[in-house]
Enzyme design. Structure first.
Site, short mmCIF file in Angstrom:
data_model
loop_
_atom_site.label_atom_id
_atom_site.label_comp_id
_atom_site.label_asym_id
_atom_site.label_seq_id
_atom_site.Cartn_x
_atom_site.Cartn_y
_atom_site.Cartn_z
N SER A 1 6.10 25.26 42.21
CA SER A 1 4.94 26.15 42.31
C SER A 1 4.02 25.95 41.13
O SER A 1 4.40 25.35 40.13
CB SER A 1 5.40 27.61 42.38
OG SER A 1 5.88 27.98 41.10
N LYS A 2 2.83 26.45 41.28
CA LYS A 2 1.78 26.30 40.28
C LYS A 2 2.25 26.73 38.88
O LYS A 2 1.86 26.16 37.88
CB LYS A 2 0.59 27.15 40.74
CG LYS A 2 -0.69 26.92 39.99
CD LYS A 2 -1.45 25.70 40.49
CE LYS A 2 -2.49 25.25 39.49
NZ LYS A 2 -2.40 23.89 39.07
N ARG A 3 3.10 27.75 38.86
CA ARG A 3 3.56 28.27 37.57
C ARG A 3 4.29 27.21 36.75
O ARG A 3 4.33 27.25 35.54
CB ARG A 3 4.48 29.47 37.78
CG ARG A 3 3.73 30.79 37.72
CD ARG A 3 4.68 31.95 37.74
NE ARG A 3 5.61 31.87 38.86
CZ ARG A 3 6.91 32.01 38.76
NH1 ARG A 3 7.46 32.25 37.61
NH2 ARG A 3 7.68 31.94 39.84
N GLY B 1 3.70 23.95 36.80
CA GLY B 1 2.92 22.74 36.47
C GLY B 1 2.06 22.33 37.64
O GLY B 1 1.69 23.15 38.47
#
Ligand code: GLU
Length: 483
Positions: A256-258, A260
């Site tokens: 997920s975006k969190r 990277g």
């Protein structure tokens, strides 16, 4: 029958790296079998629609090196390829399901549905549409339903899922998959605004577009039993299904975006080569049954097989991707990459260099780094004279006797007509043999004086690219300042 597959993204934003893999596997499978890969834009959810997303998705697929045979841009005989342009088709098909009793009208308001969910939550039940007590065709009866419809009461159309029994299908990746019908919700198929949900539109289109294989992410697996019920209700043959494993971070958490980068754009902007990213992502979940790791697009098409896609989540190893990028970096003709470096160099206040020089620097430094974009910082000394010198390196390798050891080399280098790597190598070796000093007492000081840094490419290669004039100038300045 020829193979027809589709990539069916919802245009809600940038293309996720998992989406790129889905698109790629569809493409590889189609091309392996000499079939067609089509692009269908699933834009029925107006609340999540992002206008620029469709183009961004197409651009990224093209950047990755594949094009679709049919789609909103190029058209095709199964179009239109945007679901928002096919609304009537879904409405007609929803009516067919009402007629044959596989679906029913439901009149519940958002408020009534919310209350139902609250009741279920209090009773510790999983939220599910309760057909037997809500306001719908089955509880109200035909007459009342017709009356409400005639009055224009807002209504949705829901799938009538059997209360018992099993729904089975075979998946090319996962084998036989079984769901209990009682766990499946009476899915809304057509909303009160006349728009279809994903499920209805997806099945209608896969059938009308003559899709033979549905290849998509594992997150869609729970939707598949609903789709199977729809195929049965319409009396259509099901396509074959293949659900691809999730992409995971090295710690096995969902990518997920969190954690990277997750969007293809991010990787492109970081300077990854499209071929490296495609090669890497192809191996996230597909096992070519050999140790081979480097595959061009044509190799992938030749070897790809859905049967060799793993069930278990695929680890997205960023380090491995960087390694892969470096493999491609080393394999390209430096002259072809030179314009890219010249472009990147515009962001730095370095003197202008020629394309030929840029190509030589690429050839020199790609053994050490993975991105063209890192060259101006990693190899700053290839463009400007060093102004600072690594203190730790200096204290280790610049000793009281070093000046006297190095100074004669200035004259020796000056007399060289051949300033090539080989000639420098031979010259310095002859010098250390004659003086009886270890090579390291020369090489490290030279590196320090010329680059200011501890790490870099081979010293003689570096000197060759910098050239005699520049090397001598740097040596003289340093000797002068460090008597
Ligand atoms: N529109 C869905 C998505 O965004 C398509 C899923 C499928 O391939 O059926 O991924």
């Amino acid at each position: 029958m020829s193979v027809r597959v589709r990539f069916a993204p919802s245009p809600t934003g940038f293309l996720h790296i998992g989406g790129l893999r889905t698109a790629l596997y569809n493409y590889l499978f189609a091309k392996h079998h000499g079939g067609e890969c089509i692009l269908r834009i699933e834009d029925t959810d107006q609340t999540r629609y992002v206008e620029t997303a469709e183009k961004a998705i197409i651009d990224m697929c093209r950047w990755a090196g594949f094009n679709f045979d049919e789609g909103p841009e190029q058209g095709g005989k199964y179009g239109p390829y945007r679901q928002s342009e096919r609304t009537e088709l879904y409405q007609t098909h929803a009516s067919i399901l009402i007629e044959n009793g596989a679906a029913y009208y439901a009149f519940d308001s958002a408020d009534e549905l919310e209350k139902m969910r609250e009741r279920q939550q209090k009773a510790g039940l999983a939220p599910k549409y309760d057909r037997s007590i809500m306001r719908n065709q089955t509880t109200l009866g035909e007459e009342e339903t017709s009356r409400l419809l005639a009055e224009g009461e807002p209504s949705a159309i829901r799938l009538k899922v059997p209360h018992s029994g099993e729904i089975r299908f075979s998946d090319i990746v996962r084998g036989e998959v079984v769901f209990a019908a009682r766990d499946i919700d009476d899915q809304v198929l057509l909303k009160s605004d006349g728009y279809p949900t994903y499920h209805l539109a997806n099945v209608v289109d896969d059938h009308l577009m003559e899709i033979t294989h549905v290849i998509r992410g594992e997150e869609w697996l729970p939707s598949t039993p609903k789709h199977c019920l729809l195929y049965e209700a319409f009396g259509w043959e099901k396509p074959k299904f293949a659900h691809l494993p999730l992409l995971l971070n090295p710690d096995k958490s969902k990518m997920s975006k969190r954690h990277g980068d997750v969007f293809v754009e991010d990787f492109k902007n970081k300077g990854f080569f499209a071929e490296a990213l495609v090669n890497f992502i192809a191996l996230c979940g597909w096992n070519p049954s050999s140790d081979r790791e480097i595959f061009s697009m044509n190799d992938l098409i030749e070897h790809f097989a859905l049967e060799k896609v793993n069930k278990a989540g695929a680890i997205f190893d960023y380090k491995k991707l960087e390694w892969m990028n470096n493999q491609y970096f080393r394999s390209y003709d430096p002259a072809v990459l030179a314009p890219e470096l010249l472009e990147v160099l515009k962001n730095y206040v370095y003197p202008t260099v020629s394309a030929d020089y840029a190509a030589q620097v690429i050839k020199l430094l790609r053994e050490r780094i993975s991105f063209v974009a890192d060259i101006p910082t990693f190899g700053d000394y290839m463009f400007v004279r060093p102004v600072s010198f690594d203190e730790e390196y200096k204290s280790k390798h610049w000793k009281p006797e070093t000046h006297a050891n190095i100074a004669p080399l200035v004259g020796i280098f000056e007399s060289l007509s051949d300033f090539s790597n080989q000639s420098l190598h031979d010259t310095v070796h002859a010098y250390t043999t004659e003086k009886q000093i270890a090579l390291k007492f020369i090489i490290h000081p030279l590196r320090l004086m010329i680059t200011g840094k501890q790490v870099g490419a081979g010293m003689f290669e570096t000197m060759e690219v910098l050239g005699k004039k520049e090397v001598l100038a740097r040596m003289k300045v340093f000797l002068e300042n460090n008597q």
